[in-house]
Design a protein around this motif. Structure first.
Motif, mmCIF file in Angstrom:
data_model
loop_
_atom_site.group_PDB
_atom_site.id
_atom_site.type_symbol
_atom_site.label_atom_id
_atom_site.label_comp_id
_atom_site.label_asym_id
_atom_site.label_seq_id
_atom_site.Cartn_x
_atom_site.Cartn_y
_atom_site.Cartn_z
ATOM 1 N N SER A 1 48.688 48.020 52.439
ATOM 2 C CA SER A 1 49.357 49.327 52.305
ATOM 3 C C SER A 1 49.791 49.836 53.679
ATOM 4 O O SER A 1 49.183 50.733 54.246
ATOM 5 C CB SER A 1 48.415 50.327 51.650
ATOM 6 O OG SER A 1 47.997 49.864 50.395
ATOM 7 N N TYR A 2 50.869 49.273 54.200
ATOM 8 C CA TYR A 2 51.342 49.655 55.529
ATOM 9 C C TYR A 2 51.841 51.085 55.581
ATOM 10 O O TYR A 2 51.914 51.678 56.663
ATOM 11 C CB TYR A 2 52.425 48.681 55.995
ATOM 12 C CG TYR A 2 51.923 47.267 56.112
ATOM 13 C CD1 TYR A 2 50.971 46.929 57.070
ATOM 14 C CD2 TYR A 2 52.369 46.276 55.250
ATOM 15 C CE1 TYR A 2 50.483 45.634 57.168
ATOM 16 C CE2 TYR A 2 51.895 44.976 55.356
ATOM 17 C CZ TYR A 2 50.955 44.664 56.308
ATOM 18 O OH TYR A 2 50.472 43.384 56.402
ATOM 19 N N MET B 1 42.028 62.493 52.760
ATOM 20 C CA MET B 1 41.227 61.437 53.352
ATOM 21 C C MET B 1 40.685 60.492 52.276
ATOM 22 O O MET B 1 40.716 59.289 52.460
ATOM 23 C CB MET B 1 40.088 62.037 54.159
ATOM 24 C CG MET B 1 39.049 61.037 54.613
ATOM 25 S SD MET B 1 39.458 59.989 56.000
ATOM 26 C CE MET B 1 39.118 61.046 57.343
ATOM 27 N N LEU B 2 40.227 61.038 51.157
ATOM 28 C CA LEU B 2 39.644 60.210 50.104
ATOM 29 C C LEU B 2 40.654 59.188 49.574
ATOM 30 O O LEU B 2 40.312 58.022 49.365
ATOM 31 C CB LEU B 2 39.111 61.075 48.963
ATOM 32 C CG LEU B 2 38.357 60.340 47.865
ATOM 33 C CD1 LEU B 2 37.189 59.538 48.435
ATOM 34 C CD2 LEU B 2 37.866 61.319 46.819
ATOM 35 N N HIS B 3 41.916 59.613 49.406
ATOM 36 C CA HIS B 3 42.969 58.693 48.944
ATOM 37 C C HIS B 3 43.134 57.535 49.926
ATOM 38 O O HIS B 3 43.260 56.375 49.518
ATOM 39 C CB HIS B 3 44.293 59.436 48.773
ATOM 40 C CG HIS B 3 45.473 58.514 48.694
ATOM 41 N ND1 HIS B 3 45.742 57.736 47.590
ATOM 42 C CD2 HIS B 3 46.436 58.223 49.603
ATOM 43 C CE1 HIS B 3 46.814 57.010 47.816
ATOM 44 N NE2 HIS B 3 47.258 57.288 49.034
ATOM 45 N N VAL B 4 43.151 57.835 51.213
ATOM 46 C CA VAL B 4 43.322 56.790 52.226
ATOM 47 C C VAL B 4 42.140 55.831 52.193
ATOM 48 O O VAL B 4 42.319 54.605 52.224
ATOM 49 C CB VAL B 4 43.503 57.410 53.636
ATOM 50 C CG1 VAL B 4 43.527 56.325 54.710
ATOM 51 C CG2 VAL B 4 44.769 58.251 53.695
ATOM 52 N N ILE B 5 40.937 56.353 52.107
ATOM 53 C CA ILE B 5 39.741 55.495 52.049
ATOM 54 C C ILE B 5 39.791 54.582 50.828
ATOM 55 O O ILE B 5 39.525 53.384 50.924
ATOM 56 C CB ILE B 5 38.452 56.349 52.067
ATOM 57 C CG1 ILE B 5 38.281 57.017 53.434
ATOM 58 C CG2 ILE B 5 37.230 55.484 51.728
ATOM 59 C CD1 ILE B 5 37.146 58.019 53.505
ATOM 60 N N GLN B 6 40.142 55.130 49.685
ATOM 61 C CA GLN B 6 40.218 54.317 48.469
ATOM 62 C C GLN B 6 41.266 53.208 48.604
ATOM 63 O O GLN B 6 41.052 52.081 48.169
ATOM 64 C CB GLN B 6 40.517 55.195 47.247
ATOM 65 C CG GLN B 6 39.381 56.118 46.866
ATOM 66 C CD GLN B 6 38.081 55.373 46.589
ATOM 67 O OE1 GLN B 6 38.070 54.299 46.015
ATOM 68 N NE2 GLN B 6 36.967 55.951 47.021
ATOM 69 N N GLN B 7 42.398 53.540 49.218
ATOM 70 C CA GLN B 7 43.455 52.543 49.388
ATOM 71 C C GLN B 7 43.045 51.458 50.391
ATOM 72 O O GLN B 7 43.335 50.283 50.193
ATOM 73 C CB GLN B 7 44.753 53.214 49.824
ATOM 74 C CG GLN B 7 45.947 52.306 49.687
ATOM 75 C CD GLN B 7 46.144 51.829 48.249
ATOM 76 O OE1 GLN B 7 46.195 52.627 47.328
ATOM 77 N NE2 GLN B 7 46.242 50.527 48.077
ATOM 78 N N VAL B 8 42.363 51.856 51.450
ATOM 79 C CA VAL B 8 41.870 50.878 52.429
ATOM 80 C C VAL B 8 40.854 49.945 51.766
ATOM 81 O O VAL B 8 40.881 48.725 51.991
ATOM 82 C CB VAL B 8 41.288 51.577 53.674
ATOM 83 C CG1 VAL B 8 40.496 50.607 54.541
ATOM 84 C CG2 VAL B 8 42.411 52.226 54.486
ATOM 85 N N THR C 1 47.552 64.458 61.797
ATOM 86 C CA THR C 1 47.671 65.684 60.996
ATOM 87 C C THR C 1 48.489 65.478 59.723
ATOM 88 O O THR C 1 48.409 66.284 58.796
ATOM 89 C CB THR C 1 48.291 66.825 61.830
ATOM 90 O OG1 THR C 1 49.534 66.385 62.369
ATOM 91 C CG2 THR C 1 47.349 67.244 62.954
ATOM 92 N N SER C 2 49.272 64.402 59.666
ATOM 93 C CA SER C 2 50.042 64.076 58.457
ATOM 94 C C SER C 2 49.235 63.233 57.474
ATOM 95 O O SER C 2 49.744 62.859 56.415
ATOM 96 C CB SER C 2 51.314 63.310 58.831
ATOM 97 O OG SER C 2 52.132 64.094 59.662
ATOM 98 N N GLY C 3 47.982 62.922 57.811
ATOM 99 C CA GLY C 3 47.141 62.129 56.919
ATOM 100 C C GLY C 3 47.396 60.634 57.002
ATOM 101 O O GLY C 3 46.975 59.889 56.116
#
Length: 128
Positions: free
Chosen positions: A20-21, A1-8, A102-104
């Protein structure tokens, strides 16, 4: 989750360019006060439309919250210059609720505005 938040967060900083589609599920559900659809390809087209038609776009990020393990909320204000002759500056404050599968991957992206569509439309005529 942290990686996704940072990328967003990084995506917001350069919005609408180079988004980042790959963070989005193929059948992502998207909804805002103007649109509702499924699919990352459709999401890309919507961002492309914004990039093509609006000028001086700035997506100002105010904060990020994570109320559950699979959900995070971004609070933001979108600023842009409308593509009409007198070029009014439009500001839309709001927030986004993003959910991960579930795949993030982001499987749901729902935008809410802190104002009505009418309030946004009135901005076209309030500054000349």
């Amino acid at each position: 989750m942290l990686h996704v938040i940072q990328q967003v967060k990084a995506d917001y900083a350069r919005f609408p360019q180079a988004q980042s589609y790959d963070l989005y599920a193929e059948n992502v559900y998207f909804k805002d006060p103007m649109n509702e659809f499924r699919g990352v390809a459709r999401y890309q087209r919507m961002i492309g439309f914004i990039e093509q038609w609006f000028r001086n776009i700035d997506l100002e990020l105010h904060g990020v919250e994570q109320p559950t393990t699979d959900t995070f909320i971004t609070r933001w204000t979108l600023h842009f210059t409308a593509p009409i002759p007198w070029q009014p500056r439009i500001s839309i404050p709001g927030w986004s609720e993003l959910k991960l599968n579930t795949s993030g991957l982001i499987c749901s992206h729902i935008d809410y505005w802190n104002c009505s569509r009418w309030a946004v439309l009135k901005q076209l005529f309030s500054a000349t």
